[in-house]
Design a protein around this motif. Structure first.
Motif, PDB file in Angstrom:
ATOM      1  N   ASP A 242       0.837  -1.208   0.000  1.00  0.00           N
ATOM      2  CA  ASP A 242       0.000   0.000   0.000  1.00  0.00           C
ATOM      3  C   ASP A 242       0.870   1.255   0.000  1.00  0.00           C
ATOM      4  O   ASP A 242       0.566   2.229  -0.697  1.00  0.00           O
ATOM      5  N   ALA A 243       1.946   1.215   0.791  1.00  0.00           N
ATOM      6  CA  ALA A 243       2.867   2.356   0.846  1.00  0.00           C
ATOM      7  C   ALA A 243       3.553   2.551  -0.504  1.00  0.00           C
ATOM      8  O   ALA A 243       3.756   3.687  -0.955  1.00  0.00           O
ATOM      9  N   ALA A 244       3.902   1.444  -1.154  1.00  0.00           N
ATOM     10  CA  ALA A 244       4.535   1.516  -2.478  1.00  0.00           C
ATOM     11  C   ALA A 244       3.567   2.082  -3.505  1.00  0.00           C
ATOM     12  O   ALA A 244       3.935   2.914  -4.348  1.00  0.00           O
ATOM     13  N   THR A 245       2.312   1.644  -3.430  1.00  0.00           N
ATOM     14  CA  THR A 245       1.287   2.149  -4.355  1.00  0.00           C
ATOM     15  C   THR A 245       1.099   3.641  -4.178  1.00  0.00           C
ATOM     16  O   THR A 245       0.958   4.389  -5.156  1.00  0.00           O
ATOM     17  N   SER A 246       1.122   4.086  -2.927  1.00  0.00           N
ATOM     18  CA  SER A 246       0.978   5.511  -2.639  1.00  0.00           C
ATOM     19  C   SER A 246       2.125   6.319  -3.235  1.00  0.00           C
ATOM     20  O   SER A 246       1.935   7.447  -3.687  1.00  0.00           O
ATOM     21  N   LEU A 247       3.319   5.719  -3.265  1.00  0.00           N
ATOM     22  CA  LEU A 247       4.482   6.415  -3.834  1.00  0.00           C
ATOM     23  C   LEU A 247       4.474   6.411  -5.358  1.00  0.00           C
ATOM     24  O   LEU A 247       5.111   7.258  -5.981  1.00  0.00           O
TER      25      LEU A 247
ATOM     26  N   ASN B 122      11.579   2.167 -13.294  1.00  0.00           N
ATOM     27  CA  ASN B 122      12.436   1.480 -12.324  1.00  0.00           C
ATOM     28  C   ASN B 122      12.412   2.173 -10.969  1.00  0.00           C
ATOM     29  O   ASN B 122      13.360   2.077 -10.189  1.00  0.00           O
ATOM     30  N   GLY B 123      11.326   2.888 -10.684  1.00  0.00           N
ATOM     31  CA  GLY B 123      11.199   3.600  -9.416  1.00  0.00           C
ATOM     32  C   GLY B 123      10.825   2.670  -8.273  1.00  0.00           C
ATOM     33  O   GLY B 123      10.268   1.588  -8.483  1.00  0.00           O
ATOM     34  N   LEU B 124      11.107   3.086  -7.055  1.00  0.00           N
ATOM     35  CA  LEU B 124      10.861   2.257  -5.876  1.00  0.00           C
ATOM     36  C   LEU B 124       9.394   1.872  -5.750  1.00  0.00           C
ATOM     37  O   LEU B 124       9.060   0.707  -5.523  1.00  0.00           O
ATOM     38  N   GLY B 125       8.503   2.846  -5.875  1.00  0.00           N
ATOM     39  CA  GLY B 125       7.083   2.552  -5.748  1.00  0.00           C
ATOM     40  C   GLY B 125       6.597   1.605  -6.822  1.00  0.00           C
ATOM     41  O   GLY B 125       5.837   0.672  -6.561  1.00  0.00           O
ATOM     42  N   THR B 126       7.048   1.828  -8.050  1.00  0.00           N
ATOM     43  CA  THR B 126       6.622   1.006  -9.182  1.00  0.00           C
ATOM     44  C   THR B 126       7.092  -0.439  -9.027  1.00  0.00           C
ATOM     45  O   THR B 126       6.310  -1.397  -9.169  1.00  0.00           O
ATOM     46  N   ILE B 127       8.385  -0.619  -8.728  1.00  0.00           N
ATOM     47  CA  ILE B 127       8.953  -1.968  -8.589  1.00  0.00           C
ATOM     48  C   ILE B 127       8.312  -2.713  -7.425  1.00  0.00           C
ATOM     49  O   ILE B 127       7.901  -3.871  -7.549  1.00  0.00           O
ATOM     50  N   ALA B 128       8.237  -2.049  -6.267  1.00  0.00           N
ATOM     51  CA  ALA B 128       7.701  -2.714  -5.069  1.00  0.00           C
ATOM     52  C   ALA B 128       6.250  -3.122  -5.275  1.00  0.00           C
ATOM     53  O   ALA B 128       5.847  -4.231  -4.908  1.00  0.00           O
ATOM     54  N   LYS B 129       5.457  -2.242  -5.862  1.00  0.00           N
ATOM     55  CA  LYS B 129       4.041  -2.547  -6.070  1.00  0.00           C
ATOM     56  C   LYS B 129       3.872  -3.793  -6.936  1.00  0.00           C
ATOM     57  O   LYS B 129       3.039  -4.660  -6.641  1.00  0.00           O
ATOM     58  N   GLU B 130       4.659  -3.902  -7.998  1.00  0.00           N
ATOM     59  CA  GLU B 130       4.531  -5.026  -8.921  1.00  0.00           C
ATOM     60  C   GLU B 130       5.108  -6.322  -8.339  1.00  0.00           C
ATOM     61  O   GLU B 130       4.493  -7.380  -8.414  1.00  0.00           O
ATOM     62  N   ARG B 131       6.293  -6.239  -7.748  1.00  0.00           N
ATOM     63  CA  ARG B 131       6.955  -7.465  -7.293  1.00  0.00           C
ATOM     64  C   ARG B 131       6.337  -8.034  -6.018  1.00  0.00           C
ATOM     65  O   ARG B 131       6.469  -9.233  -5.733  1.00  0.00           O
TER      66      ARG B 131
END
Length: 476
Positions: free
Chosen positions: A59-64, A391-400
């Motif tokens: 959720d935090a990654a999606t917010s970013l 390759n941003g933190l929010g994008t990568i974390a949300k997907e992986r």
């Protein structure tokens, strides 16, 4: 597991104690299953906790990663006592000059004061019979005196009842009784909403029309707020000005005032989103570390191993998860042709910052908020790329993290496996408990039979002894 026995009547043995010791040996496999079940249940709880934390992290990654993550703005007023400002996330950055010439005011209607004291100085009685046909109309709502409980009321009490009825009529006004001078009171109506669109209309019919008349020298006229925002004239029935500027709300507090409002990117709010991600990430790392650390032989005062909580030291899924989390953060990089910032460490986000040995490495993230603010001021677009880019933190974390946190994700599958094991063990324990009950009952029967047999033999022995004694006495 309970049975019935006859403890040591003939043998002198403590058969209850003996059976209990025999059953304790029989119960060893059952107890082992109980320990196994407890361990599995503990492991399941660990993964359930991790699952919740991973969802928080995602959720935090999606917010970013969302479109508005770096469009959060904040506003400041040069004089909040005159014009206060509230800024939404979609507000447009800029400077705004607010000039307030008039505040919105509610319409106030006051009726002529009525004497509430008699000639003797005591409370005057209200003449119910005279005014029973009176009707006060307020904004189309009729208050009929004949419907009110005014009998045997003083004028003071009658005014209070009339005001109460007006307030219950849903006429859009607040009625009150105000003392205008000693011995005299007035019925006052105040519009619940300000502005010219909410003027109060009143009329009085019946005998009370002469008593309840409007005092033209009292009250207050309805008035709209008048102001300009960067020179654009605005009128409003309310002192709360919403969406005259998208995403902004102004609260007008003083007439003939001028204030400047500055709206700019709220870096603290953006940093709080990163804080939420870092907190969730580090909490998961702590859980993994706590439940996979090497078990020592050190015991607490109760004789339990201090480090022993679960048997997940060699769990491959936790190892994979730790590697996944590290890969998410270390895989961040900007695609901006070498311009701007390329790594998270450049903007204050780093794993094991300052650690030089394996012993000092925790795998946790540190976040230098001041450095982040500095880099945001330097190049906010480049910083945003490290969170929202491909390759941003929010994008990568949300997907992986999707494969880990979904309904059929890796963590859920792990917990389902534990649940299946627990169910199987419960069945084993139930069957084993049934056999143990039968075993204990059989032991009780055997020892009872033994006592009965010994008692019979002892009785026969006693009879033979008595017969021999009788023969010996007769010969002598």
């Amino acid at each position: 597991m309970m049975g019935v026995s006859i403890p040591g009547l003939a043998s002198g043995l403590q058969t209850d104690t003996l059976i209990a010791k025999l059953m304790s040996i029989e119960k060893i496999p059952y107890n082992n299953l109980q320990v196994k079940k407890t361990n599995i249940d503990n492991n399941k709880s660990v993964f359930n906790n991790i699952n919740l934390k991973l969802k928080t992290l995602r959720d935090a990654a999606t917010s970013l990663s969302d479109l508005d993550s770096f469009k959060i703005n904040g506003g400041t007023s040069s004089d909040p006592s005159k014009v206060a400002v509230t800024v939404g996330d979609n507000a447009i950055s800029g400077n705004y000059t607010i000039k307030v010439s008039k505040l919105a005011k509610p319409h106030v209607v006051a009726m002529n004061a009525i004497s509430v004291l008699g000639s003797d100085g005591k409370d005057a009685s209200f003449d119910t019979d005279t005014y029973k046909d009176t009707i006060i109309d307020v904004n189309g709502k009729e208050i009929k005196f004949s419907d009110l409980d005014l009998k045997d009321k003083t004028t003071n009490e009658a005014l209070a009842e009339i005001a109460k009825a007006i307030n219950k009529s849903d006429a859009g006004v607040q009625a009150s009784v105000i003392q205008t001078e000693p011995g005299k009171k007035s019925l006052v109506l105040t519009a619940k909403e300000s502005g010219e669109d909410h003027k109060i209309t009143t009329s009085v019919t019946g005998a009370g029309s002469a008593l309840f008349t409007i005092d033209g020298n009292a009250g207050q006229s309805a008035q709209n707020a008048e102001l300009t925002i960067n020179g654009v004239k605005i009128t409003s029935s309310s002192n709360t000005i919403k969406d005259a500027v998208p995403g902004m709300t102004f609260q007008l507090l003083a007439e003939d005032s001028t204030v400047n409002v500055e709206v700019k990117q709220d870096v603290d709010k953006i940093a709080s989103k990163i804080d939420a991600f870092v907190k969730a990430y580090n909490e998961i790392i702590d859980i993994i570390k706590e439940n996979t650390k090497k078990i020592t032989n050190e015991k607490d005062s109760d004789g339990n191993y201090k480090d022993f909580k679960t048997n997940l030291q060699g769990d491959s899924l936790l190892r994979d998860l730790k590697n996944e989390l590290y890969g998410i953060v270390s895989g961040v990089g900007a695609k901006n042709n070498g311009e701007g910032f390329q790594l998270l460490s450049q903007i204050g986000i780093e794993i094991d910052k300052g650690a030089t040995t394996a012993a000092t490495m925790t795998g946790k993230i540190t976040f230098d908020k001041e450095l982040f603010k500095e880099k945001m001021a330097e190049n906010s677009a480049a910083v945003e790329e490290l969170f929202r880019g491909d390759n941003g933190l929010g994008t990568i974390a949300k997907e992986r993290l999707k494969d880990w946190t979904s309904v059929n994700g890796l963590i859920k599958m792990k917990m389902d496996g534990y649940e299946s094991e627990i169910s199987f063990i419960n069945d084993q324990m139930e069957n084993m408990n049934a056999r143990l009950i039968l075993k204990e009952e059989a032991l009780n029967k055997k020892f009872t039979a033994m006592e009965v047999a010994l008692t019979k033999l002892q009785n026969e022995q006693n009879w033979m002894t008595s017969q021999l004694n009788s023969l010996t006495k007769s010969k002598s």
